[in-house]
Enzyme design. Structure first.
Site, mmCIF file in Angstrom:
data_model
loop_
_atom_site.group_PDB
_atom_site.id
_atom_site.type_symbol
_atom_site.label_atom_id
_atom_site.label_comp_id
_atom_site.label_asym_id
_atom_site.label_seq_id
_atom_site.Cartn_x
_atom_site.Cartn_y
_atom_site.Cartn_z
ATOM 1 N N TYR A 176 0.824 -1.215 0.000
ATOM 2 C CA TYR A 176 0.000 0.000 0.000
ATOM 3 C C TYR A 176 0.854 1.259 0.000
ATOM 4 O O TYR A 176 0.500 2.260 -0.627
ATOM 5 C CB TYR A 176 -1.013 -0.008 1.153
ATOM 6 C CG TYR A 176 -2.239 -0.796 0.741
ATOM 7 C CD1 TYR A 176 -3.221 -0.187 -0.045
ATOM 8 C CD2 TYR A 176 -2.381 -2.129 1.041
ATOM 9 C CE1 TYR A 176 -4.317 -0.908 -0.490
ATOM 10 C CE2 TYR A 176 -3.463 -2.859 0.609
ATOM 11 C CZ TYR A 176 -4.432 -2.244 -0.158
ATOM 12 O OH TYR A 176 -5.503 -2.957 -0.610
ATOM 13 N N ARG A 189 1.812 1.803 -3.517
ATOM 14 C CA ARG A 189 0.702 2.360 -4.303
ATOM 15 C C ARG A 189 0.445 3.821 -3.938
ATOM 16 O O ARG A 189 0.103 4.641 -4.791
ATOM 17 C CB ARG A 189 -0.569 1.527 -4.088
ATOM 18 C CG ARG A 189 -0.469 0.194 -4.813
ATOM 19 C CD ARG A 189 -1.710 -0.629 -4.639
ATOM 20 N NE ARG A 189 -2.888 -0.043 -5.263
ATOM 21 C CZ ARG A 189 -4.137 -0.448 -5.000
ATOM 22 N NH1 ARG A 189 -4.350 -1.412 -4.127
ATOM 23 N NH2 ARG A 189 -5.143 0.103 -5.619
ATOM 24 N N GLN A 218 -15.066 3.778 -7.532
ATOM 25 C CA GLN A 218 -14.477 2.579 -6.925
ATOM 26 C C GLN A 218 -13.004 2.823 -6.629
ATOM 27 O O GLN A 218 -12.336 2.001 -6.033
ATOM 28 C CB GLN A 218 -14.599 1.393 -7.892
ATOM 29 C CG GLN A 218 -16.027 1.042 -8.240
ATOM 30 C CD GLN A 218 -16.086 0.149 -9.471
ATOM 31 O OE1 GLN A 218 -16.005 -1.071 -9.377
ATOM 32 N NE2 GLN A 218 -16.205 0.748 -10.635
ATOM 33 N N ASP A 251 -7.866 6.527 -5.092
ATOM 34 C CA ASP A 251 -6.675 7.332 -5.396
ATOM 35 C C ASP A 251 -6.807 8.841 -5.200
ATOM 36 O O ASP A 251 -5.845 9.580 -5.446
ATOM 37 C CB ASP A 251 -6.191 7.027 -6.822
ATOM 38 C CG ASP A 251 -7.235 7.367 -7.887
ATOM 39 O OD1 ASP A 251 -8.133 8.192 -7.639
ATOM 40 O OD2 ASP A 251 -7.142 6.786 -8.988
ATOM 41 N N HIS A 288 -14.903 2.131 -2.240
ATOM 42 C CA HIS A 288 -13.869 1.187 -1.813
ATOM 43 C C HIS A 288 -12.837 1.814 -0.884
ATOM 44 O O HIS A 288 -11.735 1.294 -0.731
ATOM 45 C CB HIS A 288 -13.194 0.555 -3.037
ATOM 46 C CG HIS A 288 -14.103 -0.384 -3.767
ATOM 47 N ND1 HIS A 288 -13.894 -0.800 -5.074
ATOM 48 C CD2 HIS A 288 -15.257 -0.999 -3.381
ATOM 49 C CE1 HIS A 288 -14.865 -1.620 -5.442
ATOM 50 N NE2 HIS A 288 -15.705 -1.757 -4.453
ATOM 51 N N CYS A 335 -7.256 2.055 13.147
ATOM 52 C CA CYS A 335 -6.833 1.011 14.078
ATOM 53 C C CYS A 335 -7.859 -0.119 14.051
ATOM 54 O O CYS A 335 -9.062 0.137 14.158
ATOM 55 C CB CYS A 335 -6.721 1.597 15.480
ATOM 56 S SG CYS A 335 -6.584 0.333 16.751
ATOM 57 N N CYS A 393 -3.934 2.416 21.504
ATOM 58 C CA CYS A 393 -4.090 1.079 22.089
ATOM 59 C C CYS A 393 -3.023 0.081 21.635
ATOM 60 O O CYS A 393 -2.992 -1.045 22.102
ATOM 61 C CB CYS A 393 -5.489 0.542 21.793
ATOM 62 S SG CYS A 393 -5.678 -0.034 20.113
ATOM 63 N N ALA A 434 -10.952 7.748 -21.665
ATOM 64 C CA ALA A 434 -11.736 8.691 -20.859
ATOM 65 C C ALA A 434 -11.156 10.110 -20.938
ATOM 66 O O ALA A 434 -11.895 11.088 -21.001
ATOM 67 C CB ALA A 434 -11.769 8.220 -19.405
HETATM 68 P P1 OAD Z 1 -10.646 -2.966 -13.837
HETATM 69 O O1 OAD Z 1 -9.164 -3.080 -13.951
HETATM 70 O O2 OAD Z 1 -11.421 -4.199 -13.614
HETATM 71 O O3 OAD Z 1 -11.233 -2.302 -15.157
HETATM 72 C C1 OAD Z 1 -10.661 -1.156 -15.738
HETATM 73 C C2 OAD Z 1 -11.503 -0.792 -16.953
HETATM 74 O O4 OAD Z 1 -11.001 0.414 -17.485
HETATM 75 C C3 OAD Z 1 -11.458 -1.820 -18.079
HETATM 76 O O5 OAD Z 1 -12.794 -2.070 -18.519
HETATM 77 C C4 OAD Z 1 -10.639 -1.126 -19.176
HETATM 78 O O6 OAD Z 1 -11.065 -1.495 -20.488
HETATM 79 C C5 OAD Z 1 -10.951 0.330 -18.893
HETATM 80 N N1 OAD Z 1 -9.922 1.299 -19.320
HETATM 81 C C6 OAD Z 1 -8.578 1.186 -19.280
HETATM 82 N N2 OAD Z 1 -7.980 2.320 -19.679
HETATM 83 C C7 OAD Z 1 -8.969 3.203 -19.979
HETATM 84 C C8 OAD Z 1 -9.008 4.561 -20.446
HETATM 85 N N3 OAD Z 1 -7.891 5.255 -20.671
HETATM 86 N N4 OAD Z 1 -10.227 5.138 -20.645
HETATM 87 C C9 OAD Z 1 -11.372 4.437 -20.413
HETATM 88 N N5 OAD Z 1 -11.406 3.165 -19.965
HETATM 89 C C10 OAD Z 1 -10.223 2.545 -19.755
HETATM 90 O O7 OAD Z 1 -10.923 -1.851 -12.725
HETATM 91 P P2 OAD Z 1 -12.280 -1.568 -11.925
HETATM 92 O O8 OAD Z 1 -13.466 -1.812 -12.752
HETATM 93 O O9 OAD Z 1 -12.121 -0.230 -11.297
HETATM 94 O O10 OAD Z 1 -11.631 -3.268 -5.850
HETATM 95 O O11 OAD Z 1 -12.187 -2.663 -10.804
HETATM 96 C C11 OAD Z 1 -13.156 -2.699 -9.810
HETATM 97 C C12 OAD Z 1 -12.568 -3.111 -8.484
HETATM 98 O O12 OAD Z 1 -11.826 -4.315 -8.635
HETATM 99 C C13 OAD Z 1 -11.561 -2.139 -7.917
HETATM 100 O O13 OAD Z 1 -12.151 -1.046 -7.232
HETATM 101 C C14 OAD Z 1 -10.773 -2.999 -6.978
HETATM 102 C C15 OAD Z 1 -10.599 -4.234 -7.841
HETATM 103 O O14 OAD Z 1 -10.434 -5.423 -7.154
HETATM 104 C C16 OAD Z 1 -11.117 -3.293 -4.617
HETATM 105 O O15 OAD Z 1 -9.947 -3.118 -4.382
HETATM 106 C C17 OAD Z 1 -12.151 -3.529 -3.562
HETATM 107 ZN ZN ZN Z 2 -6.322 1.676 18.621
#
Ligand code: OAD
Ligand code: ZN
Length: 248
Positions: free
Chosen positions: A66, A69, A99, A102, A117, A125, A149, A230
């Site tokens: 983390y 990241r 979701q 960042d 998320h 803690c 704690c 995007a």
């Molecule tokens: P994903 O990595 O599953 O999907 C990213 C999406 O962005 C894909 O559909 C790509 O095609 C698209 N993509 C990539 N570059 C792009 C661009 N420049 N413009 C537009 N689209 C683009 O990521 P999420 O859908 O965010 O959860 O994943 C959902 C969750 O899964 C995250 O929040 C995380 C992960 O496990 C947790 O950590 C709880």
């Molecule tokens: Zn504590």
């Protein structure tokens, strides 16, 4: 880009807009997505990093990941996509339901943001739930411990198997249901319950617009799919809005 007339008509009439965003919107800021060929989950195992048991087994490893990241996110800048969404607030009642952990929507200037998320800048803690900002935490060779704690401090992000923050989810869902247009931007829309947001929006009558570089699980549900980056498409939509609002 030539947008279809139905979409432009909806845009003219819209008052409330929701952006449901995922990792793809931050891809152009240099932050890796999760799935796809360079996706994080291709290189790292979620079961070793992003769940509570993994953290209890090896908190140092999870913290290092983390922290890594966090460094990437802090060095990254909001891109033209985040900025266009923030600027659309000048024309619509805009809610961002993300979701992403960042902070880039906030740094771009968006005001109403629901983070499904969690947020990589916050930590808490596991015992007494005292919150700590990431800036307050130093990672030497020890895992951060609570000043009150002594228990372990963890990132305030949602791990696999954990509940979403209920208020953020229900407020986000409500905004989606009340929206005239729900944009689904840069998400594979396969992770539930987050992915219920656009489904709820559509059920409640919102016009569903997908912006992605490729088709997704949601494409068949969307009223309009716009394929492209995007950071390219969103500024073009903003330009269309400016034209519409100047004419009227
Ligand atoms: P994903 O990595 O599953 O999907 C990213 C999406 O962005 C894909 O559909 C790509 O095609 C698209 N993509 C990539 N570059 C792009 C661009 N420049 N413009 C537009 N689209 C683009 O990521 P999420 O859908 O965010 O959860 O994943 C959902 C969750 O899964 C995250 O929040 C995380 C992960 O496990 C947790 O950590 C709880
Ligand atoms: Zn504590």
């Amino acid at each position: 880009m030539h947008f279809k007339k139905e979409f432009l008509d909806k845009l003219i009439a819209a008052k409330k807009i929701v952006f449901f965003t995922g990792a793809g919107i931050s891809a152009e800021s240099g932050i890796a997505t999760f799935r796809g060929k360079d996706g994080i989950w291709n290189k790292m195992k979620p079961e070793e990093l992003a769940n509570f048991d993994a953290f209890m087994r090896n908190p140092q490893l999870v913290w290092e990941w983390y922290q890594h990241r966090r460094d990437i996110v802090n060095k990254a800048k909001p891109n033209a996509g985040h900025i266009a969404i923030a600027e659309l607030e000048n024309y619509f009642d805009v809610t961002v339901v993300t979701q992403n952990i960042d902070n880039l929507h906030r740094r771009a200037g968006s005001k109403k943001i629901f983070e499904l998320h969690g947020n990589i800048e916050r930590n808490f803690c596991i015992n007494c739930h005292t919150y700590y900002n990431s800036a307050e935490i130093t990672l030497n060779d020890k895992t951060p411990a609570c000043e009150k704690c002594g228990a372990l401090v963890r990132p305030d992000v949602v791990w696999f198997g954990e509940m979403l923050p209920q208020e953020e989810f229900s407020e986000g869902e409500r905004a989606a249901e009340w929206s005239d247009i729900c944009f689904v931007v840069g998400t594979s829309a396969v992770v539930y319950p987050a992915a219920y947001i656009p489904i709820s929006a559509k059920k409640a009558g919102a016009y569903l617009v997908e912006i992605n570089i490729e088709p997704t699980e949601l494409s068949s549900l969307a009223h309009c799919s716009i394929f492209g980056e995007a950071g390219v498409i969103l500024p073009q939509i903003l330009e269309e809005v400016k034209k519409i609002k100047y004419v009227n």
